[in-house]
Scaffold this motif. Sequence first.
Motif, PDB file in Angstrom:
ATOM      1  N   VAL A   1      11.820 -15.833  -0.684  1.00 49.19           N
ATOM      2  CA  VAL A   1      11.142 -15.090  -1.755  1.00 49.19           C
ATOM      3  C   VAL A   1       9.687 -15.575  -1.879  1.00 49.19           C
ATOM      4  O   VAL A   1       8.765 -14.774  -2.072  1.00 49.19           O
ATOM      5  N   ASP A   2       9.474 -16.880  -1.717  1.00 48.14           N
ATOM      6  CA  ASP A   2       8.096 -17.406  -1.730  1.00 48.14           C
ATOM      7  C   ASP A   2       7.267 -16.766  -0.617  1.00 48.14           C
ATOM      8  O   ASP A   2       6.087 -16.455  -0.796  1.00 48.14           O
ATOM      9  N   VAL A   3       7.895 -16.594   0.531  1.00 54.91           N
ATOM     10  CA  VAL A   3       7.153 -16.058   1.689  1.00 54.91           C
ATOM     11  C   VAL A   3       6.855 -14.571   1.476  1.00 54.91           C
ATOM     12  O   VAL A   3       5.736 -14.107   1.733  1.00 54.91           O
ATOM     13  N   PHE A   4       7.835 -13.825   0.979  1.00 60.53           N
ATOM     14  CA  PHE A   4       7.599 -12.399   0.684  1.00 60.53           C
ATOM     15  C   PHE A   4       6.425 -12.263  -0.294  1.00 60.53           C
ATOM     16  O   PHE A   4       5.538 -11.433  -0.110  1.00 60.53           O
ATOM     17  N   GLU A   5       6.448 -13.093  -1.322  1.00 59.66           N
ATOM     18  CA  GLU A   5       5.403 -12.972  -2.347  1.00 59.66           C
ATOM     19  C   GLU A   5       4.032 -13.347  -1.786  1.00 59.66           C
ATOM     20  O   GLU A   5       3.023 -12.728  -2.127  1.00 59.66           O
ATOM     21  N   ALA A   6       4.008 -14.367  -0.928  1.00 60.47           N
ATOM     22  CA  ALA A   6       2.732 -14.769  -0.328  1.00 60.47           C
ATOM     23  C   ALA A   6       2.162 -13.639   0.532  1.00 60.47           C
ATOM     24  O   ALA A   6       0.940 -13.440   0.596  1.00 60.47           O
ATOM     25  N   CYS A   7       3.040 -12.882   1.183  1.00 58.77           N
ATOM     26  CA  CYS A   7       2.565 -11.746   1.990  1.00 58.77           C
ATOM     27  C   CYS A   7       1.939 -10.682   1.084  1.00 58.77           C
ATOM     28  O   CYS A   7       0.881 -10.132   1.393  1.00 58.77           O
ATOM     29  N   ILE A   8       2.598 -10.412  -0.023  1.00 60.17           N
ATOM     30  CA  ILE A   8       2.083  -9.394  -0.947  1.00 60.17           C
ATOM     31  C   ILE A   8       0.746  -9.854  -1.545  1.00 60.17           C
ATOM     32  O   ILE A   8      -0.197  -9.071  -1.673  1.00 60.17           O
ATOM     33  N   ASP A   9       0.663 -11.145  -1.882  1.00 59.92           N
ATOM     34  CA  ASP A   9      -0.520 -11.665  -2.576  1.00 59.92           C
ATOM     35  C   ASP A   9      -1.656 -12.079  -1.640  1.00 59.92           C
ATOM     36  O   ASP A   9      -2.724 -12.479  -2.108  1.00 59.92           O
TER      37      ASP A   9
END
Length: 421
Positions: free
Chosen positions: A305-313
């Motif tokens: 989930v941290d990685v998904f969010e980092a991609c979005i941000d």
Amino acid sequence: MKVLVIGSGGREHAIVWKIAQSKRVEKIYCAPGNAGISQIAECVPIAAMELEKLAGFAEEKKIDLTVVGMDDPLCAGIVDVFEKRGLRVFGPRKNAAILEGSKAFSKDLMKKYEIPTAAYEVFDSAEAALAYIENAKTPIVLKADGLALGKGVLICNTREEAKDGIKELMTDKKFGSAGDRIVIEEFMTGREVSVLSFVDGKNIKIMTSAQDHKRAKDNDEGLNTGGMGTFSPSPFYTPEIDDFCKKYIYQKTVDAMRAEGREFKGIIFFGLMLTENGPRVLEYNARFGDPETQVVLPRMENDIVDVFEACIDGTLDRIDLRFSDNAAVCVVLASDGYPEHYEKGKEIKGLERFDKEDGYFCFHAGTKLDGGKFLTNGGRVLGVTALGKDLFEARANAYKATEWVEFDNKYMRHDIGKAIG
Ligand code: AMP
Ligand code: GLY
């Protein structure tokens, strides 16, 4: 956090399983999901292409993050639909998903930005394609431009075969409008490797390598399938090859998409062929691979989930992406007769064993629940995955675990991960 995953295959089961490991997540929904996914997430009966309905559901349930597993909704613009409503979603927008959605686009991009790939020509009419074949070298490869469930690629050994193939794709429209335009490509030989990556628009982080077995039968015989098994890592993906790809393929692709005004956020799946002249891109996908995900995610150490969010941000550069120094093998249990004719509705027994053993996973692809019983409901039924300290051990473990599961007409290949040495 509440997370929604879109899709219904073994890939999505692995994604949901990995999200469920996150301490940040309290509830997972999956649309439409499958019987295996329903054991760890709430399945919602909305089809993956009902984009507005899915966005409506995400709004109603106050979903914090949606993850799209499949290519069709991505190419149809699901990310744009969600973003328009202010919903947080992981995946490329429509204008970037074209990297997978159009082979002509991806080939032209590679040519323009000098990313190594097979030589090719694009044709919009059967007449022009047939004329080109008259003087072409064989074998030669025909590819439908659009999405064709992974089946729009024809390897033709003779000019006659190529002419028949052009008719099939362009005149008879075997894959519908996907064949209105075709790519005719130089035939290459070598080992194939799948490399998945996370991308945040600017930065790219490569996951561990994997390899798929696409043919239905042992020794790579029989028809092409959606994938009969995978292993990770690929021993052929050496540090030298990794260096080459980092220099000439991965970041260059991300930069090329940005330069074209098609910033890519999500997963880029590089289908590579390791030829005598170095690695070449066979194809790009704009999503996780199936069944590659089933061997890659069990080896990933980060909270996804941290990685998904980092991609979005756009903050992927701050993520230290880590994979365990072990190996994984996934053997697909299919219904005998797949990918042609096969029976469904057979009771599956023995699944409970996977809950008790560490390092073993059974990802569902085509199953359904009926009165508390699991039934087969597709050609590819389950992906039995096991970890091991190396490929040899992972393979032995995976095949051992295939014996825990029973159903009538169970079929599998016996050489997944064997062509290792
Ligand atoms: P694709 O959907 O483009 O990955 O193609 C499906 C499969 O066809 C690949 O995994 C390869 O096995 C094969 N293939 C595609 N393009 C070529 C090529 N230019 N030369 C040889 N094999 C190819
Ligand atoms: N395993 C190949 C794919 O997901 O396209």
